[in-house]
Design an enzyme around this catalytic site. Structure first.
Site, mmCIF file in Angstrom:
data_model
loop_
_atom_site.group_PDB
_atom_site.id
_atom_site.type_symbol
_atom_site.label_atom_id
_atom_site.label_comp_id
_atom_site.label_asym_id
_atom_site.label_seq_id
_atom_site.Cartn_x
_atom_site.Cartn_y
_atom_site.Cartn_z
ATOM 1 N N GLU A 111 59.946 14.869 -17.831
ATOM 2 C CA GLU A 111 58.697 14.475 -17.498
ATOM 3 C C GLU A 111 58.529 14.146 -16.103
ATOM 4 O O GLU A 111 59.424 14.109 -15.262
ATOM 5 C CB GLU A 111 58.063 13.136 -18.630
ATOM 6 N N HIS A 228 46.213 9.159 -17.138
ATOM 7 C CA HIS A 228 46.971 10.461 -17.541
ATOM 8 C C HIS A 228 46.305 11.834 -16.941
ATOM 9 O O HIS A 228 44.917 11.742 -17.359
ATOM 10 C CB HIS A 228 47.222 10.531 -19.145
ATOM 11 N N ARG A 274 51.761 10.820 -11.958
ATOM 12 C CA ARG A 274 50.616 11.018 -12.418
ATOM 13 C C ARG A 274 49.451 10.841 -11.634
ATOM 14 O O ARG A 274 48.389 11.681 -11.728
ATOM 15 C CB ARG A 274 50.551 10.014 -13.711
ATOM 16 N N HIS A 335 45.158 5.664 -19.518
ATOM 17 C CA HIS A 335 46.181 5.936 -20.434
ATOM 18 C C HIS A 335 47.052 4.607 -20.453
ATOM 19 O O HIS A 335 47.100 4.056 -21.884
ATOM 20 C CB HIS A 335 47.061 6.947 -19.952
ATOM 21 N N ARG A 370 53.522 3.476 -13.564
ATOM 22 C CA ARG A 370 54.723 3.519 -14.443
ATOM 23 C C ARG A 370 55.411 4.944 -14.423
ATOM 24 O O ARG A 370 54.730 5.872 -14.270
ATOM 25 C CB ARG A 370 54.075 3.332 -15.720
HETATM 26 C C1 SIN Z 1 52.958 11.621 -22.647
HETATM 27 O O1 SIN Z 1 53.476 11.923 -23.495
HETATM 28 O O2 SIN Z 1 52.600 12.237 -21.496
HETATM 29 C C2 SIN Z 1 52.683 10.259 -22.443
HETATM 30 C C3 SIN Z 1 54.061 9.558 -22.236
HETATM 31 C C4 SIN Z 1 53.638 8.189 -21.497
HETATM 32 O O3 SIN Z 1 52.858 7.867 -21.102
HETATM 33 O O4 SIN Z 1 54.815 7.333 -21.069
#
Ligand code: SIN
Length: 549
Positions: A111, A228, A274, A335, A370
């Site tokens: 990610e 998000h 993000r 988010h 975060r």
């Molecule tokens: C996501 O699946 O994008 C959320 C993961 C997260 O917010 O840690």
């Protein structure tokens, strides 16, 4: 009045995990305002980050977390998180959580802002649901855990400054109950319902922050709300999360003409932090006069998307979109709340006997932003430490929650409506009088103003306006008597605190972006901490004596 060793409030992964560990040490009451399974954890898709791969290490994970946190992480807390994380993942596997596997090993995805593939997942994109159903099943079977569903906590009861219990109202009858416990653990989750656009379910109303604030606990980092970048954007449809893992697996952000605009904003492209991606999308939609951009996965190999992201695929199909043949319309949405009840490395707050874990807590691991998928890990690591802490002697010297370099503000804003501090006694206040009515319009106004004035981009002028509008809503707020009015009251508290903190932080850092102060300022490389304790007032901004945990 029931008496327990542990009172746990909240039934997401934090409340369930702590209850399951705590029942090995004593009797537990787990209280939740809805049903046991009604929580935000269920909606977590991406997964849990931990340094488990051969090419990874807790130090790499530490470095990525600190980079994302933009200079505000508590380094020691992050060291604990990344160092103890792998052991806690093994505990979760022992509890029976079925993480996905590939070639006989745990499957790991990537990610944004992670330098390695280190995200574990379950059921493809159903990680939260899978954890929740495993842990709630165990909790329902546990003989030493009593479960109080549909009990809304209205107050933390204090006795000589120590948390001793809670007052609740029952959802069905409105009856008021009190429960006593030696250890009170807040696991109430986040506050996404503060905003008109959110990936969070209706239960995310900032209850724990308000409860702890009124009990006199230090709260911190309230200006940092993570947006998000990619939530499904269709008229009349809730902002369903489209996991960052979709971009991690090759999904591309494109505009209305199919152009990959994100490269104009950051060379890290779709996997930039993000806040960067969310702001870029916002700007792009403003430039083009549209509501959304698109996330394109049509180039991924046949069958991959349905297999890897079954929940997202199903949700899109239910809304008439086939992601394998057409791009998904997406927009940013609130988010995750980085701020919360300030704790030390053992989950203790500044109120003796009161602990906080999960999104309601501010352990300092997230700093100003975060790192994706660190939140579930944080729950495991610090939840485990809380239960360990309760078995140690009370004389043990513990690290402080508030530090000399913090910017501490006493009683910043609130003119409580129907809230009285219970610092001096265990007595509860009768709030059943008055003439309240649920105020849906007030809630919608609050969410809209927070989104437009205190959202992804803020300015002093907008925040001043937000402050005035919230004060008006607060004035019009009836005395809360039931879950709905208490939730609205709690959101107003959270809104006031968030706006105050955002006004104070005159810089841009991580998720907090001020158009009138667009740069990072070294002066503000410190935490803003609010204390509601009016008995030891300090002038705004003046350093206070350091409270001990
Ligand atoms: C996501 O699946 O994008 C959320 C993961 C997260 O917010 O840690």
């Amino acid at each position: 009045m029931g008496t327990y060793d542990y009172l746990v409030i909240g039934s997401g992964i934090a409340g369930l995990y702590v209850s399951l560990l705590a029942q090995q040490r004593g009797r537990v009451l787990l209280v939740t305002k809805a049903s046991l399974e009604d929580c935000n954890t269920r909606f977590a898709q991406g997964g849990i980050a931990a340094a488990l791969a051969a090419d990874d290490s807790p130090d790499f994970h530490l470095r990525d977390t600190l980079n994302a946190g933009a200079g505000l992480c508590d380094v020691e807390a992050v060291r604990i998180l990344t160092g103890e994380g792998p052991r806690r993942i093994r505990d979760l596997i022992e509890f029976g959580v079925p993480f996905d596997r590939a070639n006989g090993s745990l499957a790991l995805t990537r990610e944004a802002a992670h330098s390695r593939r280190r995200i574990l997942h379950a059921g493809g994109d159903a990680t939260g649901a899978s954890i929740e159903s495993t842990l709630s099943g165990l909790a329902r079977q546990a003989t030493r855990i009593d479960i109080g569903e549909h009990h809304f906590v209205t107050e933390i009861i204090l006795e000589r400054g120590r948390a001793r219990g809670i007052q609740t109202i029952a959802g069905d009858t409105g009856a008021v109950h009190t429960f006593e416990g030696r250890h009170l653990i807040l696991a109430t989750g986040g506050a996404g319902r503060l905003y008109a656009q959110t990936t969070n379910p209706p239960v995310a109303t900032g209850d724990g922050i308000a409860l702890a604030y009124h009990a006199g606990a230090a709260i911190a980092d309230l200006e940092f709300f993570q947006f998000h970048p990619t939530a499904l954007c269709l008229p009349g449809v809730p902002r369903f999360l489209i996991s960052e893992a979709v971009r991690g697996e090759g999904g591309l952000l494109v505009d209305q003409r199919g152009r990959r605009f994100i490269l104009d904003h950051d060379p890290r492209a779709e996997l930039a932090p993000r806040d960067v991606v969310a702001r870029a999308i916002l700007l792009e939609t403003e430039r083009q006069g549209t509501e959304h951009v698109y996330l394109d996965v049509t180039h991924l190999s046949a069958g991959f998307f349905e297999r890897r992201f079954p929940t997202i695929y199903r949700c899109c199909r239910d809304q008439g979109i086939d992601p394998t043949t057409e791009p998904i319309p997406v927009t940013p949405a609130a988010h995750y709340f980085m701020g919360g009840v300030r704790t030390n490395a053992w989950g203790e707050t500044t109120v003796p006997g009161l602990y906080a874990v999960g999104e309601v807590a501010c352990t300092g691991v997230h700093g100003a932003n975060r790192l994706a998928s660190n939140s579930l890990l944080e729950v495991l690591v610090f939840g485990h430490r809380i239960v360990e802490r309760t078995t140690m002697g009370q004389d043990e010297v513990m690290p402080p929650c508030v530090h000399p370099e913090d910017h501490v503000i006493a009683s910043p804003v609130l003119a409580p409506n129907g809230k009285t501090s219970s610092k001096t006694s265990g007595k509860t206040t009768d709030r059943t009088t008055g003439n309240p009515t649920p105020d849906h319009q007030g809630l919608a106004s609050l969410q809209t103003l927070m989104w437009s004035l205190a959202g992804i981009r803020r300015s002093g002028e907008a925040l001043d306006l937000a402050r005035a509008k919230i004060a008006q809503l607060r004035q019009a707020m009836p005395r809360p008597i039931d879950r709905e009015t208490h939730e609205y009251d709690n959101l107003l508290t959270q809104a006031q605190l968030t706006v105050e903190a955002a006004l104070i932080r005159q810089e841009s850092r991580g998720a907090h972006y001020r158009t009138d102060f667009p740069e990072v300022s070294p002066t503000w490389q410190r935490r803003i901490v609010f204390l509601s304790d009016a008995s030891t007032p300090a002038p705004v901004g003046a350093p206070r004596e350091e409270p001990r945990c």
